[in-house]
Scaffold this motif. Structure first.
Motif, PDB file in Angstrom:
ATOM      1  N   ARG A   1       0.823  -1.209   0.000  1.00  0.00           N
ATOM      2  CA  ARG A   1       0.000   0.000   0.000  1.00  0.00           C
ATOM      3  C   ARG A   1       0.854   1.255   0.000  1.00  0.00           C
ATOM      4  N   LYS A   2       1.948   1.258   0.749  1.00  0.00           N
ATOM      5  CA  LYS A   2       2.824   2.437   0.754  1.00  0.00           C
ATOM      6  C   LYS A   2       3.419   2.655  -0.625  1.00  0.00           C
ATOM      7  N   GLN A   3       3.907   1.607  -1.271  1.00  0.00           N
ATOM      8  CA  GLN A   3       4.496   1.764  -2.597  1.00  0.00           C
ATOM      9  C   GLN A   3       3.453   2.240  -3.609  1.00  0.00           C
TER      10      GLN A   3
ATOM     11  N   GLN B   1      -3.573   7.399   5.624  1.00  0.00           N
ATOM     12  CA  GLN B   1      -4.340   6.157   5.655  1.00  0.00           C
ATOM     13  C   GLN B   1      -4.655   5.745   4.211  1.00  0.00           C
ATOM     14  N   THR B   2      -4.585   4.454   3.950  1.00  0.00           N
ATOM     15  CA  THR B   2      -4.999   3.919   2.646  1.00  0.00           C
ATOM     16  C   THR B   2      -5.732   2.606   2.872  1.00  0.00           C
ATOM     17  N   TRP B   3      -6.759   2.375   2.054  1.00  0.00           N
ATOM     18  CA  TRP B   3      -7.453   1.096   2.119  1.00  0.00           C
ATOM     19  C   TRP B   3      -8.301   0.886   0.884  1.00  0.00           C
ATOM     20  N   ARG B   4      -8.513  -0.370   0.599  1.00  0.00           N
ATOM     21  CA  ARG B   4      -9.483  -0.829  -0.396  1.00  0.00           C
ATOM     22  C   ARG B   4     -10.407  -1.788   0.333  1.00  0.00           C
TER      23      ARG B   4
ATOM     24  N   ARG C   1      -5.551  -2.228   8.984  1.00  0.00           N
ATOM     25  CA  ARG C   1      -4.128  -1.901   8.793  1.00  0.00           C
ATOM     26  C   ARG C   1      -3.981  -0.681   7.885  1.00  0.00           C
ATOM     27  N   ARG C   2      -4.921   0.254   7.973  1.00  0.00           N
ATOM     28  CA  ARG C   2      -4.957   1.367   7.028  1.00  0.00           C
ATOM     29  C   ARG C   2      -3.950   2.479   7.312  1.00  0.00           C
ATOM     30  N   HIS C   3      -3.425   2.582   8.516  1.00  0.00           N
ATOM     31  CA  HIS C   3      -2.512   3.679   8.872  1.00  0.00           C
ATOM     32  C   HIS C   3      -1.089   3.385   8.394  1.00  0.00           C
TER      33      HIS C   3
END
Length: 152
Positions: free
Chosen positions: A13-15, A131-134, A141-143
């Motif tokens: 997710r970070k990448q 934060q990222t999520w799908r 684990r979005r943070h």
């Protein structure tokens, strides 16, 4: 819609986030005035590897809110691929903006706010939380960043 893909790892997710920050042109910018009146607008942005750079007029609600409030929430994506960035904002007039930031903005967008009007300013947003999520299976684990530090 059914969830058919396994959750991405925080590293994935970070990448993907960093790739999007380089690739995408528009970001939703949420601010509020002193009375709490919200404002939401899409602006062009540039990612310099540490900060997001925005530009808008100092005289419109977003410009005033960014300058006076010193905070913003930025959003990329849609409801099935969300990125939220909470950041601290510094304001730069067209005379004060670092040359590299102004040049990067022009190269990415094709627009030079400093030449457009004296009322345009640049705003440097330093992420303090990301934060990222799908879908729901990635929420826990979005943070990716807290207190300005990558946790991934």
């Amino acid at each position: 819609m059914k969830i058919t893909e396994p959750p991405r790892t925080p590293g994935q997710r970070k990448q993907e986030l960093l790739d999007r920050l380089e690739r995408e042109l528009d970001v939703w910018v949420a601010t509020a005035d002193r009375e709490g009146l919200p404002c939401l607008v899409a602006l062009w942005f540039v990612w310099d590897g540490e900060h997001l750079w925005l530009s808008t007029r100092l005289t419109n609600p977003t410009g005033r809110n960014l300058r006076e409030g010193g905070r913003a929430r930025l959003a990329l994506g849609d409801t099935r691929d969300v990125v939220l960035v909470d950041g601290e904002v510094e304001t730069y007039t067209r005379e004060e903006v670092p040359e590299a930031a102004a040049r990067a903005f022009l190269e990415k967008t094709g627009w030079d706010p400093g030449r457009d009007s004296a009322s345009y300013a640049y705003f440097r947003v330093r992420p303090v939380a990301v934060q990222t999520w799908r879908e729901v299976h990635e929420l826990h684990r979005r943070h990716l960043m807290r207190d300005g530090v990558w946790v991934v």
